[in-house]
Design a protein around this motif. Structure first.
Motif: not given
Length: 427
Positions: A136-145, A314-329
């Motif tokens: 998947p291509m992951l968005a890059s606009a958020c510097p915290g992420w 099949h697209f998704a949005l993942a906001y917040g680090f709880r969801n980001i961590q789930n995505l990474v896993q």
């Protein structure tokens, strides 16, 4: 509001400048002693103690460090604050210069980010059979992420991250590149300030990738949050409601009128624009509206394009680090079903950024809903229909999909190795 991955960091440990101790043959190395007040002392073999000086750190140091500090909210940096902006304005006033010559809407630069992201996704989709990390291509606009990805998951995640610059940094390229040329000024003669809802945008502006070595200037000189704008006004005794409105400027001259927005949510609308464009470009399907399917929480939602029972996108949005961590896993286990994910560090996205003004007497939920209503009431802009954007693509960048566009509107990311130092504290 602290970036979620750093919410456990309740106390800030001041950075101490590391001291290189040369160990001479036959002599023991000096020891480091930490006092109760946090002071560091170098203790020689004979018992003599020398207090170590505290280092002055910059945002570049924070980006290079892989220890306790990565969030700009934990660092008081002089060149990225409303205080620094106030000094610049005071100096210009002393020299009898206007404080601010031009004001642009970053929605204009986001047009470029959205259009480049759309093209990048289509290119990645076509090469997914040969490149397993194209999607998947992951968005890059958020510097915290981005900071979290570079420091925590490094080379594993980076190939998945979109190379398209964020709207802030696209605007930096426009202002210090095209606009400077039009005004016959070198880039270092322009002081470029952005107003953002996010403290981590300060980190982004300080990346070495966005520094012009020839002219020794950054694409974005200073980032102040909306909350810091309020502080500036309060310090000057000015109420925003008493200020007369004025039209915005444009990079091609004339007035832009009112602020505008992009449909698809308060984080730029990346998922919506890329989804609609890809459906049309890849499968000839015109999508009028997008239907989100919430998963475990409202900050993790899916969007699917199907035809004859087959899932095409099949697209998704993942906001917040709880969801980001789930995505990474999911990615690490090889069980990520998505083609694209709009990733943002803050729960509820950019409108809920840590740098936003917090209203007194209102719950955070009510405040966010009010901000969302105001944002949605702005004039919606479609990137493909912006004539000024098309002109700049042609005359400044050399055309759509050109080498010039790739060079100016894209960047790269870097895995940050974890250094073995006492500052690598697990909080």
């Amino acid at each position: 509001m602290k970036s979620p991955q750093f919410q456990a960091l309740l106390l800030f440990q001041e950075c101490i400048k590391p001291v290189k101790v040369d160990k001479k043959p036959g002599k023991a190395a000096a020891k480091i002693r930490i006092e109760a007040d946090g002071s560091y002392f170098q203790v020689n073999q004979d018992g003599e103690a020398q207090k170590l000086e505290k280092a002055k750190i910059t945002l570049n140091d924070c980006l290079a460090c892989s220890g306790c500090i990565t969030s700009a909210e934990s660092v008081l940096v002089r060149q990225q604050s409303h205080g620094e902006q106030k000094k610049v304005l005071a100096l210009k006033k002393l020299l009898s210069c206007p404080g601010v010559h031009y004001v642009f809407d970053t929605t204009f630069s986001r047009n470029f980010s959205l259009l480049e992201s759309q093209q990048e996704f289509v290119r990645r989709f076509h090469r997914q059979a040969d490149d397993k990390k194209a999607l998947p291509m992951l968005a890059s606009a958020c510097p915290g992420w981005i900071c979290y990805a570079e420091k925590t998951h490094g080379s594993f995640i980076i190939p998945h991250i979109s190379t398209t610059k964020s709207p802030q940094q696209v605007m930096g390229s426009l202002v210090k590149g095209y606009f400077a040329e039009q005004k016959h000024l070198p880039p270092d003669r322009i002081y470029h300030v952005t107003v953002m809802p996010c403290y981590d945008k300060k980190l982004e502006a300080s990346r070495p990738d966005f520094f012009n070595q020839e002219y020794q200037t950054r694409d974005v000189d200073c980032v102040i949050t909306t909350g810091e704008v309020l502080k500036l006004l309060e310090q000057e005794g000015v109420s925003l409601s008493d200020v007369d409105p004025a039209p915005l400027d444009t990079l091609l001259g004339g007035a832009a009128g009112e602020l505008s927005t992009h449909p698809g949510g308060g984080s730029g609308g990346y998922l919506e624009h890329i989804f609609k464009h890809s459906a049309r470009e890849l499968f000839g399907i015109h999508v009028d509206s997008i239907h989100y399917k919430p998963l475990k929480n409202k900050d993790f939602q899916e969007v699917t394009l199907e035809r004859d029972g087959e899932v095409l996108l099949h697209f998704a949005l993942a906001y917040g680090f709880r969801n980001i961590q789930n995505l990474v896993q999911k990615l690490k286990r090889g069980k990520c079903p998505y083609h694209y994910v709009e990733v943002m560090a803050c729960p509820s996205g950019c409108l809920n950024g840590g740098g936003q003004i917090k209203l007194e007497g209102e719950s955070s939920k009510e405040e966010l809903q009010q901000v969302e209503r105001l944002y949605e009431s702005l004039r919606a802009e479609i990137p493909e229909e912006n004539q000024a954007v098309r002109e700049l693509y042609q005359h400044w960048l050399g055309g759509w999909g050109s080498e010039g566009a790739l060079a100016v509107l894209h960047t790269q990311y870097h895995a940050v190795e974890r250094a073995n130092s006492a500052l690598n504290i697990k909080w």
